[in-house]
Design an enzyme around this catalytic site. Sequence first.
Site, PDB file in Angstrom:
ATOM      1  N   GLY A  88      -0.377   3.961  -1.336  1.00  0.00           N
ATOM      2  CA  GLY A  88       0.725   3.607  -2.167  1.00  0.00           C
ATOM      3  C   GLY A  88       1.063   4.059  -3.634  1.00  0.00           C
ATOM      4  CD  GLU A 139       3.308   6.515   0.409  1.00  0.00           C
ATOM      5  OE1 GLU A 139       3.915   6.893   1.122  1.00  0.00           O
ATOM      6  OE2 GLU A 139       2.727   5.317   0.411  1.00  0.00           O
TER       7      GLU A 139
END
Length: 259
Positions: free
Chosen positions: A115, A118
Amino acid sequence: MTTKTSAYLEIRTDGPVASLVLNRPDKLNALTIPTLDALDQACGELERSRDIRVVILSSTNAKAFCAGADISEWGTLPPTDMWRLWTRVGHRIFDRLAQLPQPTIAAIDGLALGGGLELALACDLRVAGPASRFGLPETKIGAVPGWGGTIRLQGAVGVPQAKRLIFTGAQIDAAEALRIGLVQEVVASESAQTRVMELANEIAGNAPFAVRLTKQLLDAKTGGVPAETIAAGLAALLEDGQEGVRAFKEKRKPVFKDA
């Protein structure tokens, strides 16, 4: 410079540049719902700002930009809550960051994994320190990237390289990230943040409306904010658009003219 601190996030403002600084250093800035909520709130403020021209995303931990989602928080969730509370919320907030009208730059020092990568991919530009490492290791724990990583990664590096990184879950260093286009610069010094501030001020010195329009045009090509919002804004500024509003308020038929 002014600083405002919320749950695991510092917001620093220095003239036309705002810095969103991840501040959970003891956990390598692993993302939690409170962190996402703080980021969401910050994006809401930035969307409405006329003064902020560039947004930087960085970290207080020199060893980690962001190590990803906090497994201790999402690992025990039932599937319905994983979908309802975790992936959907995170996806919406990352999209909101990506769609900010201001250019955004990730200053990456240390780890940018899962994440965390991301999150960096949701920024327009990425600048890395020499010790940075990148990866989407979800397949190693039986998961898949859930916050836009599959789409944004292939947009940054192309489909074959995205498949290589996601299928293997491998980590790559800053030099490899630069070679494949995952980052735009690798700084020679220990920290990327000084270079990112220089880049932010360079962008902030340009015509802000032109920069914002250019960002929207480029994002429309990759499925971001639709270009129709530019047309809608332009139409409202034209004499016909203003005449239409006046006529509506005055309860009469508008008299339109050629543009």
